[in-house]
Design a protein around this motif. Structure first.
Motif, mmCIF file in Angstrom:
data_model
loop_
_atom_site.group_PDB
_atom_site.id
_atom_site.type_symbol
_atom_site.label_atom_id
_atom_site.label_comp_id
_atom_site.label_asym_id
_atom_site.label_seq_id
_atom_site.Cartn_x
_atom_site.Cartn_y
_atom_site.Cartn_z
ATOM 1 N N ALA A 311 0.813 -1.216 0.000
ATOM 2 C CA ALA A 311 0.000 0.000 0.000
ATOM 3 C C ALA A 311 0.846 1.265 0.000
ATOM 4 C CB ALA A 311 -0.930 -0.005 1.212
ATOM 5 N N SER A 312 2.110 1.170 0.478
ATOM 6 C CA SER A 312 2.952 2.366 0.589
ATOM 7 C C SER A 312 3.619 2.753 -0.725
ATOM 8 C CB SER A 312 4.025 2.146 1.658
ATOM 9 O OG SER A 312 4.844 1.037 1.329
ATOM 10 N N LEU A 313 3.435 1.948 -1.774
ATOM 11 C CA LEU A 313 4.018 2.262 -3.077
ATOM 12 C C LEU A 313 2.967 2.879 -3.992
ATOM 13 C CD1 LEU A 313 6.183 -0.921 -3.809
ATOM 14 C CD2 LEU A 313 6.971 1.323 -3.040
ATOM 15 N N PRO A 314 3.398 3.737 -4.920
ATOM 16 C CA PRO A 314 2.441 4.287 -5.888
ATOM 17 C C PRO A 314 1.805 3.161 -6.698
ATOM 18 C CG PRO A 314 4.531 5.479 -5.960
ATOM 19 C CD PRO A 314 4.762 4.275 -5.116
ATOM 20 N N PRO A 315 0.536 3.285 -7.060
ATOM 21 C CA PRO A 315 -0.107 2.245 -7.870
ATOM 22 C C PRO A 315 0.454 2.229 -9.285
ATOM 23 C CG PRO A 315 -1.552 4.140 -7.637
ATOM 24 C CD PRO A 315 -0.376 4.394 -6.740
ATOM 25 N N SER A 316 0.116 1.199 -10.028
ATOM 26 C CA SER A 316 0.555 1.093 -11.417
ATOM 27 C C SER A 316 -0.200 2.097 -12.281
ATOM 28 C CB SER A 316 0.314 -0.322 -11.937
ATOM 29 O OG SER A 316 -1.082 -0.556 -12.066
ATOM 30 N N ASP A 317 0.142 2.131 -13.559
ATOM 31 C CA ASP A 317 -0.529 3.053 -14.484
ATOM 32 C C ASP A 317 -2.025 2.779 -14.583
ATOM 33 O OD1 ASP A 317 1.906 4.201 -14.966
ATOM 34 O OD2 ASP A 317 2.305 3.050 -16.795
#
Length: 356
Positions: A311-317
């Motif tokens: 959850a702490s990472l940016p989501p994909s495109d």
């Protein structure tokens, strides 16, 4: 300079000019190596050319290095230091050097400790023949190397520059930590087995030869060396992809399974956490980098592990949460990523090892 800002990684051809400048700062003109010597060492023994980098934001800068080649000789001579013989038992250190503005900060000790740790781990790999580390130094550096576990061997026959050199050496422990079961705990062989089969079954899995991973930076031709093109024009991995951890050697994907793409980089570590020093730093998005794409099922992998959605990472495109790919044997990662519920599995070309 805090320890969290330090990153250790294999030196790439792009960093050789910086390495030469550091060499010139640390050695007199009659002792400093040339750019040609550095290119030879990096191209022939890239997995023995370790750099120390100072990381600031998304940038990193080489501030020190240690480089070696291999020789079958048990002592250093002009010949053993001017050639590289793959598969040999002696690791011949040519230089350990720190940029002038970063000396006397303990960085040299950290770099050497990391280097020895990697070599010691590799020495336990049955597919390597590492027995010892050899180097020559001036007398005033004796204490520095003795603290790192080197033994004084006396004056060297090598003449390089105007001052005398003294040889020092460190013996590597190549013994395996696995303890075999005592004979009483091993059942007798079953009757009727083909000759030699029982003995083969009794061998520990740790004694099997494991391939030694080569980093991308050790290939003079770069990524082009690692790509093969099929009859239909698809670019695939020419070599097996391995876990990059020295001593692990786990095969992640067999050759020809993954497709090569150059696409936008992906953030795989939280911004407030340093990356694993065994893994190369990827460029920040939207800069591009090289990727291996596998799919449509995890079954194409020989060995892989997955994290929970992070959850702490940016989501994909596409807005999906990311799951991270790790070595299924030693848990080193992240080596790549996939979308939660997705069918595409992306491995960073910089974060896997290669075996021809």
């Amino acid at each position: 300079m805090s320890e969290s800002n330090l990153l250790f990684d294999w030196v790439s051809p792009d960093d050789l000019n910086d390495a030469v400048e550091i060499e010139k700062q640390g050695f007199p003109e009659d002792e400093a190596a040339s750019i040609e010597a550095f290119r030879f060492r990096q191209s022939q023994a890239g997995n023995l050319f370790l750099g120390g980098y100072l990381v600031s934001g998304e940038q990193r800068r080489l501030i020190g290095y240690v480089c070696s080649t291999l020789s079958p000789a048990t002592t250093l001579t002009h010949e053993s230091m001017s050639t590289h013989v793959p598969g040999s038992s002696s690791i011949c250190i040519h230089s350990i050097c720190i940029a002038k503005e970063h000396t006397k900060q303990g960085f040299g000790s950290k770099l050497l400790k990391e280097y020895i740790s990697r070599l010691q781990l590799a020495a336990k790999d049955p597919s390597t023949s590492y027995d010892r580390i050899l180097l020559i130094a001036h007398e005033e550096l004796r204490g520095f190397y003795e603290k790192a576990g080197f033994e004084w061997a006396g004056e060297s026959s090598v003449k390089h520059g105007s001052r005398p050199w003294f040889e020092m050496r460190k013996i590597l422990d190549s013994s395996n930590d696995a303890t075999p079961l005592p004979p009483a705990d091993i059942a007798p062989p079953l009757q009727g087995l083909p000759p030699g089969l029982w003995e083969a079954l009794q061998k520990s899995s740790t004694s099997r030869n494991k391939p030694v991973p080569r980093p991308l930076s050790s290939f003079p031709g770069g990524i082009e060396t690692l790509i093969q093109t099929t009859d239909t024009g698809i670019s695939t991995n020419k070599f097996d992809l391995l876990c990059p951890r020295p001593g692990c050697g786990s095969i992640i994907l067999k050759h020809g399974v993954a497709k090569w793409f150059e696409r936008s980089s992906v953030q795989m570590e939280p911004s407030d956490q340093p990356g694993n020093p065994l893994l190369s730093k990827l460029p920040p998005s939207p800069q591009t980098t090289h990727w291996w794409l596998a799919g449509p099922s995890p079954m194409v992998f020989e060995n892989i592990g997955f994290s929970r959605p992070v959850a702490s990472l940016p989501p994909s495109d596409t807005g999906a949460r990311l799951k991270l790919l790790i070595c299924g044997e030693c848990d080193l990662g992240p080596l790549g990523w996939c979308e939660e519920g997705g069918t595409e599995y992306w491995l960073a070309c910089l974060r896997v090892g290669y075996h021809e």
